[in-house]
Write an enzyme that holds these catalytic residues in place. Structure first.
Site, PDB file in Angstrom:
ATOM      1  CG  ASP A 197      35.357 -19.982  36.069  1.00  0.00           C
ATOM      2  OD1 ASP A 197      34.282 -20.014  35.346  1.00  0.00           O
ATOM      3  OD2 ASP A 197      35.673 -21.027  36.791  1.00  0.00           O
ATOM      4  CG  HIS A 368      33.289 -23.325  37.971  1.00  0.00           C
ATOM      5  ND1 HIS A 368      34.102 -23.113  37.120  1.00  0.00           N
ATOM      6  CD2 HIS A 368      32.503 -24.526  37.814  1.00  0.00           C
ATOM      7  CE1 HIS A 368      33.772 -24.082  36.001  1.00  0.00           C
ATOM      8  NE2 HIS A 368      32.947 -24.992  36.613  1.00  0.00           N
TER       9      HIS A 368
END
EC number: 3.1.-.-
Lengths: 555, 555
Positions: A197, A368
């Site tokens: 990610d 995130h």
């Protein structure tokens, strides 16, 4: 599997998600087997006028339908599951995911009466499933939605670790922390490639724990005991909702949930055991009037300023059941997603204008991983190849720079694009081709029936409107029977521009006369003559460029 | 003037700028005299489709034209001078401003051939001008454009200090620091009201000096000696440009300036002595090919991702003279203005995709005062009343909170709105009425000819397009001579929707037959019958809501 090689190569083919935000879908192909990771939608760009949502073009999967073993879904956000109801209609294969993710997918399928026709299987963390030549292991991670999984994709060519969207939360609100030991264990076996990610790869440091938001709520609840509280956040962040409910219980407030997606997700999460609500805490919005302000907290959608969401309707004073009043405290437990800043700001302004107080800072953490978290995952997994995923191009480049800083050979980092076919095994990796991909636009019930021509027309119509020139000509002759009339929409306010419109009509009449006089009976030529004359007249007089549409009828 | 009272009251009437960003214009009225501070434009909201810019409705000034003594302009940004060419056409009064500001205004007037018809006067800092019952003193401040002024507005009712847009820069690049002594001196006399810039009132701390950006440039130039540098910034920030030129000279680079507004402002600033360019430093863009990359720096517009600006065209590979290539270093010396984040991000992505390096952090400082700077001004001026200006409503509220924290009585703080008439003197202050104000939309050459109906049409056209139904009917009868035909734009891709369009035609035919059969000859009824039938057919089949426009011709 360290050092084990194979003649066949693993193909990694992103069918979406690498040149746009959202629409995550990646095919993993080995010989006769294809496994697809995620199947998300994207929200339309500003220039996709009137489009509701965008889904990936899955031509490649349809062409190889016999190989496709199923969808493996990392978590339940729209950009990872949203295209499933559309795509499953075209390729009906099983779907594998963790419990909450399956719950959210089932809700989507149910809405479209597709529940019976779709095979789905709930997978537990640590469990593996065999799909053709692949074995897929689900690894526990943390994210802004519960039950997010990373995947270890075992193929004869080697192991690929795909993080999905993730963060490292040592103290999650619900369930376990990310299974770092398992990342390390798989790393020890030897990992061919890491797909990690990139969303926060530009941000230094670590991402804070979701629990810190709970402490912020506690402070707010304790410092604003006499006010009504309205907290806007993302519907899918069940942990966030849990923490609001916990603070409400602690400070003696009832909770009302408002906004369709919020109500849906909370009911699914509660049913599946992901949300614990003390008895007599949740009340119906219609019961709100029975409680004084200081005993109420509303949890609502609209934290991104979406025009139809509950909070935006409250701020604009068009919500049927909630009226903002002086003394209300509105909390944005969110951060504007890029592109939404202005909309959010407009809502904040409207709330202030109604005399409310607004808190919009320090009541949110990201879902995130930041730079140091990304470094941690690389250091546990120690992949041979790095393939940054999830994020805009700038974020992929930021992860590339991180990977390089960790000593990964520049030539082993692949910033690939949607449609690229990356072939890899222990002997090497390279992009060997390109498959057909694209964005399929959904507008109302239409899937793919709006294309670039239609969008171009909408763009032009939106800027300067349209002038329609109608006339009726004699059949097989060039005698004018009626018209020419000009009708405009979106061009000028006609009542105040009567002279202009009358002059325009005369310009068309002249052009028409000239054509008829010269015996031009080719309607194409006639139309383009009208377009040219009227277009240049209008430009000269207004410096606008409306669409000009001549329509000739034959009678 | 301390303690001096007057029977008449001073009226402060914002005609723009308080419920929108930009479009700053405020009337100060005392008995027979009106002085107007600033005359700015606003950029259109997202829902003002096709609109180029927005200017204030000056009905109130036209109604009181005999009182209006002139425009006093604080600085040369578009949101303070941009509406002048439009407004001066309607009320031709003199304009007063500092030297660079006058230079920028003259450039605008010249473009429209209005230079001879407009009286303007250059005012020096410290100097005062008498306008009717008012005296206006210009006080030196700092801002992201040179020659910015605060105003001390002396009226028989008391002194108002208007900061304009400002920051406190103790070490400005050009000219003097803000004249804090004068603020204090006037404060000592007794100030009735302070109208202070709120833009950064939500931000804690102090605003950094422009000089810190110069040091950042120096570091970039010294660390990237082998790369071509392209620096995007605001055209009007001449000090920023000066610092780039200084670094270029120091590190032996030639400077190319690109982008129309950048070229214009730099030439005006150079001519007026606000920009010092060493000989042989500036070169023409066409000469660029004669120098190696490491000897070049481009200064360009486009730092906000504006689609037609030079940098955006370079990033999209449609710039005629500059092609981005691997190794180029692009510096964004700017911060995205709210609403531009996504556009800027798109340009950054495109630049990365071309292999360029991009720096977008820590090469910019704000031109507006932060919380501690605002407190400083309040503490020097010590006004009786506080009237926060410049900024969204949330920012005005933030300044209100600051003023309260400094001990100003809550009832003496006026967060007013565009059109409010605030009457004040030493005895009291209150909003006593409302004058006509509004946003006049400019589209091409048209000023105010696009209104809400036109915008609503454009909105609808942009979402689902238009279906035009044409037919020719016999005069005075109800015999169908031609049609009905349906033409669509922006609705569906017609070639792939032939069946749908044919069915739609049949629906119209049925509705028409029914009307003719029932001898309905009222065309209004006929049209609405067609609209209803076709509209509901289209909604059922597509869930779209295009504009439906029946046109009946008579032959």
């Amino acid at each position: 599997m360290k050092g084990k090689t194979s003649d066949s190569k693993l193909k990694i083919i992103p069918l979406g998600g690498l040149e746009e935000i959202g629409m995550n879908i990646t095919a993993f192909e080995y010989e006769d087997s294809i496994v697809v990771v995620d199947c998300g939608l994207a929200f339309p760009d500003d220039d996709m006028l009137g489009i509701d949502l965008v889904i990936p073009d899955i031509t490649y999967l349809k062409q190889n339908i016999k190989k496709v073993k199923g969808f493996v879904i990392t978590h339940g956000h729209e950009d990872h599951i949203g295209a499933l109801p559309y795509v499953l209609r075209e390729i009906n294969v099983p779907v594998y995911a963790t419990k909450l993710t399956v719950g959210l997918i089932e809700h989507k399928l149910e809405e479209r009466d597709m529940l019976r026709s779709t095979k789905r299987k709930t997978v537990k963390f640590g469990q593996s499933i065999n799909l053709g030549k692949f074995r897929i292991e689900f690894i526990k991670t943390n994210h802004s939605i519960q039950d997010a999984a990373a995947l270890a994709i075992y193929s004869p060519a080697g192991i690929v670790v795909h993080t999905g969207d993730f963060k490292v939360d040592y103290t999650p609100v619900f369930g376990d922390a990310i299974d770092l030991q398992r990342f390390a264990e798989i790393g020890k076996k030897g990992v061919l490639a890491l797909m990690c990610d990139s969303t926060n790869a530009e941000r230094p440091g670590f991402t804070m724990s979701e629990k810190t938001v709970g402490r912020a709520f506690d402070t707010i609840f304790s410092e604003h005991r006499s006010q009504r509280l309205i907290i806007a956040t993302f519907a899918s962040n069940v942990d966030r909702v849990q923490q609001i409910i916990d603070s409400a219980a602690k400070y003696g407030r009832k909770v009302v949930v408002e906004g369709r997606s919020m109500v849906n997700i909370i009911s699914i999460a509660q049913e599946l055991g992901y949300l614990k609500v003390p008895d007599n805490t949740l009340i119906d919005i219609n019961m709100m009037k029975n409680y004084p302000d200081e005993q109420m907290v509303l949890i609502t959608t609209g934290s991104q300023g979406e025009s139809m969401a509950a909070l935006s309707r409250m701020a604009a004073d068009i919500h049927k059941k909630v009226t903002i009043k002086p003394g209300d405290l509105i909390v944005f437990s969110s951060h504007p997603i890029p592109g939404n800043e202005k909309a959010v700001s407009n809502v904040i302004n409207e709330l202030y204008e109604k005399g409310a107080e607004v808190i919009f800072q320090d009541v949110h953490v990201s879902g995130h991983a930041c730079q140091e978290d990304i470094k941690l995952i690389y250091s546990l997994v120690k992949p041979k190849y790095s393939i940054p995923v999830h994020g805009e191009y700038r974020h992929l480049i930021a992860q590339k720079n991180i990977a390089e800083s960790l000593g990964i050979d520049k030539d082993n980092i692949f910033v690939i694009k949607t449609g690229d076919v990356l072939e890899l095994n222990q002997d090497g990796a390279k992009v060997t081709g390109k498959v057909e991909t694209g964005e399929v636009m959904v507008d109302g019930l239409g899937v793919g029936d709006v294309g670039n021509i239609v969008l171009r027309d909408r763009q032009r119509l939106s800027e300067d409107g349209i002038l329609i020139v109608v006339m009726t000509l004699e059949k097989h002759g060039n005698q004018l029977l009626a018209g020419p009339d000009i009708v405009s929409r979106g061009f000028v306010y006609v009542r105040e521009s009567e002279d202009l419109m009358e002059e325009a009509r005369l310009v068309v009449e002249d052009a028409l006369d000239e054509c008829l006089r010269r015996n031009i009976s080719d309607w194409g030529k006639l139309k383009s003559s009208i377009k040219d004359s009227l277009g240049s007249f209008v430009w000269k007089r207004t410096q606008r460029n409306p669409m000009i549409l001549p329509i000739i009828m034959e009678a």
